[in-house]
Design a protein around this motif. Structure first.
Motif, short mmCIF file in Angstrom:
data_model
loop_
_atom_site.label_atom_id
_atom_site.label_comp_id
_atom_site.label_asym_id
_atom_site.label_seq_id
_atom_site.Cartn_x
_atom_site.Cartn_y
_atom_site.Cartn_z
N MET A 8 -16.34 -20.62 -39.84
CA MET A 8 -16.08 -20.08 -38.50
C MET A 8 -14.60 -20.21 -38.17
N PRO A 9 -14.02 -19.21 -37.50
CA PRO A 9 -12.60 -19.27 -37.11
C PRO A 9 -12.41 -20.25 -35.95
N ALA A 10 -11.17 -20.69 -35.78
CA ALA A 10 -10.83 -21.59 -34.69
C ALA A 10 -10.96 -20.86 -33.35
N ILE A 11 -11.21 -21.62 -32.30
CA ILE A 11 -11.40 -21.02 -30.97
C ILE A 11 -10.15 -20.28 -30.49
N PRO A 12 -8.92 -20.84 -30.64
CA PRO A 12 -7.75 -20.06 -30.20
C PRO A 12 -7.61 -18.72 -30.93
N GLN A 13 -7.93 -18.72 -32.21
CA GLN A 13 -7.88 -17.49 -32.99
C GLN A 13 -8.92 -16.49 -32.48
N THR A 14 -10.10 -16.98 -32.14
CA THR A 14 -11.15 -16.13 -31.61
C THR A 14 -10.75 -15.54 -30.27
N LEU A 15 -10.15 -16.34 -29.39
CA LEU A 15 -9.70 -15.84 -28.09
C LEU A 15 -8.59 -14.81 -28.24
N LEU A 16 -7.69 -15.04 -29.19
CA LEU A 16 -6.62 -14.08 -29.44
C LEU A 16 -7.20 -12.75 -29.94
N ILE A 17 -8.20 -12.82 -30.80
CA ILE A 17 -8.85 -11.60 -31.28
C ILE A 17 -9.50 -10.86 -30.12
N GLY A 18 -10.07 -11.59 -29.16
CA GLY A 18 -10.67 -10.96 -27.99
C GLY A 18 -9.64 -10.21 -27.15
N ILE A 19 -8.49 -10.83 -26.92
CA ILE A 19 -7.42 -10.19 -26.15
C ILE A 19 -6.89 -8.97 -26.91
N GLY A 75 3.29 1.36 -31.46
CA GLY A 75 2.74 0.10 -30.94
C GLY A 75 1.66 -0.47 -31.85
N ASN A 76 0.83 0.40 -32.41
CA ASN A 76 -0.20 -0.03 -33.35
C ASN A 76 0.43 -0.67 -34.59
N LYS A 77 1.47 -0.04 -35.13
CA LYS A 77 2.17 -0.59 -36.30
C LYS A 77 2.85 -1.92 -35.94
N LEU A 78 3.44 -1.98 -34.77
CA LEU A 78 4.13 -3.19 -34.33
C LEU A 78 3.15 -4.35 -34.16
N MET A 79 2.01 -4.06 -33.55
CA MET A 79 1.00 -5.11 -33.38
C MET A 79 0.47 -5.58 -34.74
N TYR A 80 0.35 -4.67 -35.68
CA TYR A 80 -0.07 -5.07 -37.02
C TYR A 80 0.99 -5.97 -37.66
N ASP A 81 2.27 -5.64 -37.46
CA ASP A 81 3.33 -6.47 -38.01
C ASP A 81 3.31 -7.87 -37.42
N PHE A 82 3.01 -7.99 -36.13
CA PHE A 82 2.98 -9.31 -35.48
C PHE A 82 1.72 -10.10 -35.80
N PHE A 83 0.58 -9.44 -35.78
CA PHE A 83 -0.69 -10.15 -35.88
C PHE A 83 -1.44 -9.94 -37.19
N ASN A 84 -0.97 -9.03 -38.01
CA ASN A 84 -1.51 -8.76 -39.33
C ASN A 84 -3.03 -8.59 -39.33
N VAL A 85 -3.76 -9.45 -40.01
CA VAL A 85 -5.19 -9.29 -40.18
C VAL A 85 -5.93 -9.42 -38.85
N LEU A 86 -5.41 -10.22 -37.93
CA LEU A 86 -6.09 -10.36 -36.64
C LEU A 86 -6.14 -9.02 -35.89
N TRP A 87 -5.10 -8.21 -36.05
CA TRP A 87 -5.08 -6.89 -35.40
C TRP A 87 -6.15 -5.98 -36.00
N LEU A 88 -6.37 -6.09 -37.30
CA LEU A 88 -7.41 -5.29 -37.93
C LEU A 88 -8.81 -5.74 -37.51
N LEU A 89 -8.97 -7.03 -37.27
CA LEU A 89 -10.26 -7.56 -36.88
C LEU A 89 -10.58 -7.28 -35.42
N ALA A 90 -9.56 -7.04 -34.62
CA ALA A 90 -9.75 -6.83 -33.18
C ALA A 90 -10.50 -5.57 -32.90
#
Length: 184
Positions: free
Chosen positions: A88-99, A169-184
């Motif tokens: 299971m992922p950490a709670i902060p990571q899960t909240l970030l994915i939610g945002i 913006g989509n490319k930029l968010m991928y650069d910042f958050f990488n896999v988390l952006w794909l999971l969002a």
């Protein structure tokens, strides 16, 4: 990703899309009696009715719908890892994915709305309820861009500029958050 994970990922993503779209419809003051508005209300009312008792709307923004979309986006990845038998992922990571999920969904709504609006403008005369709804939900974003641009006559470059901003913006968010952006 196996078939069950894909199904859950798709269903949660679709319902999050519907929730964010409902919040955006309310913010843009889209006609409540429009068939698309009525469909969104019927699809989301069972979830949002209990939440609205606790979470009121503020400044014409449906906070209950946005929080429900955040919760769905946040539990999507832990549900997928649980089904896949992974850690299971950490709670902060899960909240970030939610945002990130809510932000990404809002960008997708804008992107598809301007794309459909542009394509419809080639073929119709502007009489359909769908075109008016698309106008209502894109104009709060396109209007300020249009005011900044010089008048070019018949060609509206604001749609292309907003499309470029959304893609960048989509490319930029991928650069910042990488896999988390794909999971969002």
């Amino acid at each position: 990703m196996n078939a069950i994970q894909y199904l859950i990922f798709t269903l949660i993503g679709l319902y999050s899309f519907i929730l964010v779209l409902r919040a955006w419809f309310q913010y843009c003051k889209v006609d409540f009696y429009n068939p698309l508005s009525q469909t969104l209300v019927k699809l989301t009312q069972p979830v949002l009715a209990p939440l609205r008792k606790v979470i009121p709307s503020k400044n014409n923004l449906d906070l209950a719908a946005l929080i429900a979309a955040f919760i769905l986006s946040a539990i999507k990845y832990p549900a997928l890892t649980l089904i896949g038998g992974q850690v299971m992922p950490a709670i902060p990571q899960t909240l970030l994915i939610g945002i990130l999920g809510v932000i990404k969904t809002f960008g997708e709504i804008l992107f598809w709305s301007i794309l459909i609006r542009a394509i419809l403008s080639w073929f119709s005369r502007g009489n359909s309820p769908l075109e008016y709804t698309l106008y209502q939900i894109t104009e709060p974003v396109l209007g300020p861009i249009r005011r900044l641009l010089p008048s070019t006559g018949m060609i509206d470059f604001s749609v292309m500029i907003l499309g470029f901003i959304l893609i960048f913006g989509n490319k930029l968010m991928y650069d910042f958050f990488n896999v988390l952006w794909l999971l969002a």
